[in-house]
Design an enzyme around this catalytic site. Sequence first.
Site, PDB file in Angstrom:
ATOM      1  N   CYS A 134      11.554   4.081   7.035  1.00 55.65           N
ATOM      2  CA  CYS A 134      11.652   5.065   5.941  1.00 55.65           C
ATOM      3  C   CYS A 134      10.427   5.676   5.768  1.00 55.65           C
ATOM      4  O   CYS A 134       9.692   5.210   4.925  1.00 55.65           O
ATOM      5  CB  CYS A 134      12.337   4.186   4.650  1.00 55.65           C
ATOM      6  SG  CYS A 134      12.622   5.200   3.349  1.00 55.65           S
ATOM      7  N   CYS A 137       9.953   6.374   2.098  1.00 62.74           N
ATOM      8  CA  CYS A 137       9.271   5.264   1.177  1.00 62.74           C
ATOM      9  C   CYS A 137       7.930   5.043   1.444  1.00 62.74           C
ATOM     10  O   CYS A 137       7.002   4.654   0.680  1.00 62.74           O
ATOM     11  CB  CYS A 137      10.222   4.027   1.589  1.00 62.74           C
ATOM     12  SG  CYS A 137      11.707   4.398   1.755  1.00 62.74           S
ATOM     13  N   ASP A 138       7.568   4.955   2.847  1.00 59.53           N
ATOM     14  CA  ASP A 138       6.254   4.368   3.168  1.00 59.53           C
ATOM     15  C   ASP A 138       5.082   5.041   3.816  1.00 59.53           C
ATOM     16  O   ASP A 138       4.007   4.845   3.996  1.00 59.53           O
ATOM     17  CB  ASP A 138       6.609   3.204   4.227  1.00 59.53           C
ATOM     18  CG  ASP A 138       7.389   2.259   3.734  1.00 59.53           C
ATOM     19  OD1 ASP A 138       7.258   1.745   2.412  1.00 59.53           O
ATOM     20  OD2 ASP A 138       8.226   1.340   4.558  1.00 59.53           O
TER      21      ASP A 138
END
Length: 328
Positions: A134, A137-138
């Site tokens: 992701c 997200c990261d």
Amino acid sequence: MNQTEKLIIIGGGPAGLAAALYASRAMLNPLVIEGLPAGGQLTLTSEVENYPGFPEGVLGPDLIKRFRDQAQKFGTRYITENVVSVKKDELFTVTISNGQTLQSRAVLVATGADAKWLGLESEQRLRGKGVSACATCDGFFFKDKEIAVVGGGDSAMEEATFLTRFASKVTIIHRRNEFRASKFMIEKAKNNPKIEFIVNAQVVEVLGENSVEGLRLEVVSGDGMKDEKVLNVQGLFLAIGHIPTTSFLKDTGVLLDEKGYIYNSDRVALEKHTDISDQFDFGFRYATNIKGLFAAGDCTDYEYRQAGTAIGMGIAAELEIEKYLNRN
Ligand code: NAP
């Protein structure tokens, strides 16, 4: 004889738990079949920094626990089992993995999806330590680092482009030399000076003990010869697709797309699927083609796949279900 539930929610991730919170406050006394293991994809992530309301970040499992506790406080009940099948006669019959059958007037499917992984031991060992599925997200954790993205579809192009905001260099690794992604997305990635491509290549090992230090690649050259190559990167993002958790619906008659994502009335209207639109009641949003069965979150959404967007869909679907139960 079982009691007849008003609403069974299948799935204990963000979409299902947000719907449960609203349903319990609307006195529907919802029953959540939360799946095994409970909590969905968020329980597999560590720090979540893009969930509104937590400026200091929050751990994925803690966030899920908060959603769960909040819904429970208003009366949501949970069963930690998988659903095996859903059948519709006058009522829905939901069969769960311990053999129990439950009956309900309405069902919300919010079973989510799982990212596809390459299946390498080294990849799984370094998940959350430089390996991610992701970028949204990261990506932030890879400021000024060199990273690789695996895949040749729109997600790979989009995630690589997004990751150039943080990374000093992004290498897209694709197993063929033709891309599945749309022309526009490919051109955008190709025109980005921070993005490079390695085609006809597979990652065979992620190098590093406690963090990603590089990738061992198997590259096929023009004459068909296989060669090994080490690429020095500090991060690896998989963008090789997702698998929605919908196989338990195969005998229900719910319309799924070719990848297994559920068609609901919102999606059919938005994407103009005129070939199947006569099977949907557009008087209810998030409704599937089976009357009384609604779907929300990542099991219907191949595009955004965020906790926040799943929550929005879960709440909207629950409000539609209230309307449905009042009318029927
Ligand atoms: P996808 O289109 O299925 O592409 C997956 C890619 O991963 C393919 O290139 C595939 O290679 C590769 N792949 C699959 N398994 C692999 C493996 N084991 N090892 C190496 N490579 C592997 O998935 P997606 O890119 O996630 O897109 C899903 C859907 O969402 C698509 O319909 C897409 O158009 C849409 N989407 C749209 C946008 C947008 O428009 N903004 C953004 C993201 C996604 P092969 O090509 O060789 O099969």
